[in-house]
Design an enzyme around this catalytic site. Structure first.
Site, PDB file in Angstrom:
ATOM      1  N   ALA A 197       0.839  -1.204   0.000  1.00 28.72           N
ATOM      2  CA  ALA A 197       0.000   0.000   0.000  1.00 28.72           C
ATOM      3  C   ALA A 197       0.872   1.251   0.000  1.00 28.72           C
ATOM      4  O   ALA A 197       1.971   1.240   0.567  1.00 28.72           O
ATOM      5  CB  ALA A 197      -0.894  -0.003   1.238  1.00 28.72           C
ATOM      6  N   ASP A 198       0.403   2.307  -0.645  1.00 24.28           N
ATOM      7  CA  ASP A 198       1.065   3.601  -0.475  1.00 24.28           C
ATOM      8  C   ASP A 198       0.263   4.393   0.565  1.00 24.28           C
ATOM      9  O   ASP A 198      -0.754   3.915   1.067  1.00 24.28           O
ATOM     10  CB  ASP A 198       1.216   4.344  -1.803  1.00 24.28           C
ATOM     11  CG  ASP A 198      -0.105   4.696  -2.463  1.00 24.28           C
ATOM     12  OD1 ASP A 198      -1.139   4.723  -1.769  1.00 24.28           O
ATOM     13  OD2 ASP A 198      -0.103   4.946  -3.684  1.00 24.28           O
ATOM     14  N   SER A 199       0.750   5.589   0.894  1.00 26.54           N
ATOM     15  CA  SER A 199       0.114   6.322   1.997  1.00 26.54           C
ATOM     16  C   SER A 199      -1.338   6.666   1.673  1.00 26.54           C
ATOM     17  O   SER A 199      -2.191   6.720   2.553  1.00 26.54           O
ATOM     18  CB  SER A 199       0.912   7.585   2.318  1.00 26.54           C
ATOM     19  OG  SER A 199       1.069   8.360   1.162  1.00 26.54           O
TER      20      SER A 199
END
Lengths: 77, 245
Positions: free
Chosen positions: A35-37
């Site tokens: 996941a990214d932020s």
């Protein structure tokens, strides 16, 4: 596995497009599940909707792993 | 080309010359429009002129609570906000050595801070929809500077930086964030200039005339369209060649 954990897992699998087996108790959304932020913000949004709860920003920051999410939601309900 | 049928657009400053033209253009392309502004009467008049799919959403952008509430009101009225046009702006011009704290703060608050907060307010819905168009109306003076407008130029340049940063963050979600930077456009704001000032300005514009609000609206229409999906973090300068940036 509890109903809550199942529902959380379903959201994580759908949103991040990962294999169900990878979503373990200690799996970190960012480090293990890719996941990214922005994904983490969207996951929290999806949890809020699924469980009809509000997750404030400071609490959202503590939800790093699948286990964290399940634990937080159980307590919030 | 540029069909906005089924899209909902929130436009601030819709009671002004440029804002009204933007609202009319987007509405003409099939969008449902939310007309926001401080003065209710011109908003009602514009809504009546546009007919269906036009909602009046009064909001004073210098009131922080009202800014917070506006995106929610827009969603209630229209069902969604797919397109946000931050067009509202005020000027409090003064030579810098005489510029008061109030003149600095009010221009930054309305032109920059409220625009940023509105972007935050509409973003959640856009993220979920995997589609969004944010168009911020800046100004040529944000890029070139202009004596007497330290506050205004700072706010407009600030909005460019904010737009680029947000464009980075949300590009992967189908959301674009762009700016349209008008030069001198014939509106009530430029009407305040005297003939001498206008004459001087015109000598600096290769096109030899002021712009028409419709020419700004057309740029906004493009950046709001599905076709502009690969354009983000950009500033489209519409200034008759006055500054070729």
């Amino acid at each position: 596995m509890s109903d809550i954990a199942d529902r959380v897992k379903k959201i994580v699998v759908e949103h991040l497009g990962v294999e169900e087996e990878k979503v373990t108790e200690s799996a970190s959304f960012i480090d293990d599940l890719g996941a990214d932020s922005l994904d983490t913000v969207e996951l929290v949004m999806a949890f809020e909707e699924e469980f009809g709860i509000e997750i404030p920003d400071d609490a959202a920051e503590t939800i790093q792993t699948f286990g964290d999410a399940v634990k937080y939601i159980k307590e919030a309900q | 080309m540029f069909d906005l049928t089924g899209k909902c657009a929130l436009i601030t400053g819709a009671s002004g010359g440029i804002g009204g033209a933007i609202a009319s253009a987007l509405h003409g392309m099939g969008a449902t429009v939310g007309l926001s502004g401080t003065r209710v009467e011109p908003l009602e008049a514009l809504a009546a002129e546009l007919g269906e799919q036009a909602h009046v959403l009064p909001c004073n952008l210098s009131d922080a609570d009202a800014v917070e509430a506006l995106p929610k009101q827009a969603v209630e009225a229209m069902g969604a906000v797919d397109i946000l046009v931050n067009n509202a702006g005020i000027t409090r011009d003064n030579i810098f050595m005489r510029m008061s704290d109030e003149e600095i703060q009010s221009v930054i608050d309305v032109n920059l801070v409220s625009s940023i907060r509105l972007m935050r307010g509409v973003l959640r819905g856009m993220m979920k929809a995997r589609f969004g168009r944010i168009v911020n109306i800046t100004s040529v003076v944000g890029a070139t500077g202009n004596p007497g407008q330290v506050n205004y130029a700072a706010a407009k340049a600030g909005l460019v930086g904010a737009s680029k940063s947000l464009a980075y963050e949300v590009a992967s979600r189908g959301i674009t964030v762009n700016c349209v930077a008008p030069g001198f456009i014939a509106t009530a704001m430029t009407e305040k200039l005297n003939d001498d000032q206008k004459g001087k300005i015109l000598t600096q514009i290769p096109a030899g005339r002021m712009g028409d609000p419709v020419e700004i609206a057309s740029a906004v229409a493009y950046l709001s369209s599905a076709e502009a999906g690969y354009v983000t973090g950009a500033t489209l300068h519409v200034n008759g060649g006055m500054a070729m940036l």
